[in-house]
Design a protein around this motif. Structure first.
Motif, short mmCIF file in Angstrom:
data_model
loop_
_atom_site.label_atom_id
_atom_site.label_comp_id
_atom_site.label_asym_id
_atom_site.label_seq_id
_atom_site.Cartn_x
_atom_site.Cartn_y
_atom_site.Cartn_z
N ALA A 1 0.85 -1.20 0.00
CA ALA A 1 0.00 0.00 0.00
C ALA A 1 0.88 1.24 0.00
CB ALA A 1 -0.92 0.02 1.22
N SER A 2 0.35 2.33 -0.55
CA SER A 2 1.08 3.60 -0.51
C SER A 2 0.11 4.76 -0.58
CB SER A 2 2.11 3.69 -1.65
OG SER A 2 1.47 3.65 -2.92
N ILE A 3 0.61 5.92 -0.17
CA ILE A 3 -0.19 7.14 -0.16
C ILE A 3 0.74 8.31 -0.42
CG2 ILE A 3 0.01 7.37 2.35
CD1 ILE A 3 -2.84 8.56 2.34
N MET A 4 0.25 9.32 -1.15
CA MET A 4 1.06 10.49 -1.46
C MET A 4 0.26 11.75 -1.20
SD MET A 4 3.14 11.42 -4.96
CE MET A 4 4.19 12.89 -5.04
N ASP A 5 0.88 12.70 -0.51
CA ASP A 5 0.27 14.00 -0.20
C ASP A 5 0.76 15.02 -1.23
OD1 ASP A 5 -1.03 15.77 2.18
OD2 ASP A 5 0.69 16.81 1.28
N GLY A 6 -0.17 15.59 -1.99
CA GLY A 6 0.21 16.49 -3.07
C GLY A 6 0.64 17.86 -2.63
N THR A 7 0.41 18.22 -1.38
CA THR A 7 0.80 19.54 -0.89
C THR A 7 2.24 19.55 -0.41
OG1 THR A 7 -1.48 20.05 -0.26
CG2 THR A 7 0.27 21.34 0.80
N THR A 8 2.63 18.53 0.35
CA THR A 8 3.99 18.46 0.87
C THR A 8 4.92 17.62 0.00
OG1 THR A 8 3.51 16.49 2.19
CG2 THR A 8 3.09 18.64 3.22
N GLY A 9 4.34 16.80 -0.88
CA GLY A 9 5.14 15.86 -1.65
C GLY A 9 5.52 14.62 -0.87
N ALA A 10 5.02 14.51 0.37
CA ALA A 10 5.35 13.36 1.21
C ALA A 10 4.74 12.09 0.65
CB ALA A 10 4.88 13.59 2.64
N PHE A 11 5.44 10.98 0.87
CA PHE A 11 5.03 9.67 0.36
C PHE A 11 5.31 8.64 1.44
CE2 PHE A 11 6.32 5.65 -1.65
CZ PHE A 11 5.24 5.39 -2.49
N GLY A 12 4.41 7.67 1.57
CA GLY A 12 4.62 6.58 2.51
C GLY A 12 4.14 5.28 1.91
N ALA A 13 4.89 4.21 2.11
CA ALA A 13 4.50 2.93 1.53
C ALA A 13 4.95 1.77 2.42
CB ALA A 13 5.11 2.76 0.14
N VAL A 14 4.21 0.67 2.32
CA VAL A 14 4.59 -0.59 2.95
C VAL A 14 4.49 -1.68 1.89
CG1 VAL A 14 3.93 0.01 5.31
CG2 VAL A 14 2.21 -0.92 3.76
N GLY A 15 5.37 -2.68 2.00
CA GLY A 15 5.37 -3.76 1.01
C GLY A 15 5.56 -5.11 1.65
N ALA A 16 5.00 -6.13 1.01
CA ALA A 16 5.11 -7.52 1.49
C ALA A 16 4.80 -7.60 2.98
CB ALA A 16 6.51 -8.07 1.20
#
Length: 398
Positions: free
Chosen positions: A64-79
């Motif tokens: 899963a992942s998510i991106m914030d368009g205001t700060t450019g921050a990104f977070g993800a988890v895998g497997a």
């Protein structure tokens, strides 16, 4: 229906009551995306969270992942195993970066944006509150359903017998093979995109797809911050001027390896932000999506090992254009906002739902691919107002 429930869950984050929701340091758009995808993860009929496709070892591993368009921050988890809602874990990774302020490296260590496997679960134990840990961390077997087990057994039986006979591949009923996703915008112009997937059926343990890869599963750039986005000074009559801003968000589904090789979320996101002319309101967004998919995915040389007819992608997109017009002599300022919800897909079918604050109920549509190879694409909804408004979109390949 799952997509309608997801839209309702997301739009609830935009109500006045949402101010009392825990972790309110997150933008309403971020909360809406997480709530919508969490609803889909909790629905065992989707390939995300509970009921996800199983690995060769019969276990659930989610991305899963998510991106914030205001700060450019990104977070993800895998497997990731033993986590009920992977999108909440990805949101926790992203928010950890946002809340920390300017990034500084001590001995080369900066805050992570992608966490995988058991290391991700241990990170959650250290960075989540007790309530969060109790709701997120579960026994891995609790995510396995009778339906996912039946699909796994069909494939295992087929592969076991394939070496000794020419068996036809098994036909699996009601199968979700791809990701679920959501895109949201709040009234401040913050745009957030998210995605969640259980991955392909019978995948190798440790395999990750586009849902855990930067620039592949999601992309978002908000209307909110001038320094991050396109601004065009449009010539106008003496004593007046106008400024155009544009934002976009997209969430992708399809064959992860193909999408990662072409970094398609970023490719499509940036294509929605550009135009051949200064008149962003007149851009043919459908043609832009079709061209991006054809040139950067279906026809690109990076994917020569894949049959063009078997290159699978589904796109859920939001494009927002604002224009502020001011007249110095009268001291007046007016704003026009154009919002468009689009989808495009080469997958056999795609489900899409969307809802704006003020709507009585979500709108849900199922799109099926035409016989031609060209991607199906369509503008589902557009609106022109004099202010920004909340909207949530959810989608899944079928």
């Amino acid at each position: 229906m799952a997509l309608a429930d997801a839209c309702r869950a997301g739009i609830c984050m935009f109500t006045p009551d949402s101010a009392s929701i825990p972790s309110s340091s997150q933008s309403p758009a971020s909360l809406a995306v997480i709530a919508a995808i969490k609803s889909l993860e909790d629905n065992p009929s989707t390939n995300s969270g509970t009921g996800s496709n199983l690995t060769t070892q019969g276990t659930v591993e989610c991305d899963a992942s998510i991106m914030d368009g205001t700060t450019g921050a990104f977070g993800a988890v895998g497997a990731l195993s033993g986590v009920k809602n992977p999108i909440c874990a990805a949101g926790k990774v992203m928010q950890n970066v946002i809340d920390g302020g300017p990034v500084s490296a001590v001995l080369g260590r900066i805050k992570p944006i992608v966490m995988v496997a058991e290391g991700a679960r241990e990170w959650l134990k250290l960075n989540c509150s007790q309530d969060e840990k109790e709701s997120l961390l579960v026994d891995s077997d609790s995510l396995v359903t009778p339906e996912s087990t039946e699909r796994w057994e069909h494939i295992a039986h087929y592969l076991q017998k394939q070496s000794s006979s020419n068996l036809d591949p098994p036909v699996l009923e009601n199968e979700f093979e791809d990701t679920v996703g959501a895109v949201a915008m709040d009234c401040c112009g913050n745009i957030v995109s998210g995605v969640s997937s259980g991955g392909i059926l019978f995948k190798y343990p440790g395999r990750i797809g586009e849902a855990a890869s930067y620039g592949s599963g999601v992309w978002a750039q908000s209307v909110k911050l001038p320094e991050n986005h396109l601004h065009v000074a449009v010539p106008s009559e003496a004593g007046s001027h106008s400024t155009t801003k544009i934002g976009a968000g997209c969430s992708l589904t399809g064959t992860g390896e193909q999408i990662m090789q072409t970094v398609m979320a970023r490719t499509i996101g940036l294509s929605l932000l550009t135009s051949a002319s200064n008149d962003f309101f007149e851009v043919d967004t459908g043609k832009t999506l079709e061209t991006a998919i054809q040139q950067s995915f279906q026809q690109v040389s990076l994917l020569t090992m894949h049959n063009p007819e078997l290159r699978n992608i589904g796109v859920l997109g939001l494009r927002v254009v604002t224009e502020k017009f001011s007249t110095e002599s009268l001291g007046q300022q007016q704003e026009t906002v154009c919002k468009e919800v689009w989808f495009a897909h080469t997958t056999q079918a795609m489900g899409i739902g969307w809802m704006s604050l003020g709507d009585n109920s979500p709108t849900v549509q199922i799109s099926r691919k035409s016989p031609v190879v060209l991607p199906g694409q369509k503008r589902l909804w557009s609106d022109v107002e004099n202010h920004l408004n909340h909207i949530i979109i959810s989608g899944a390949s079928l």
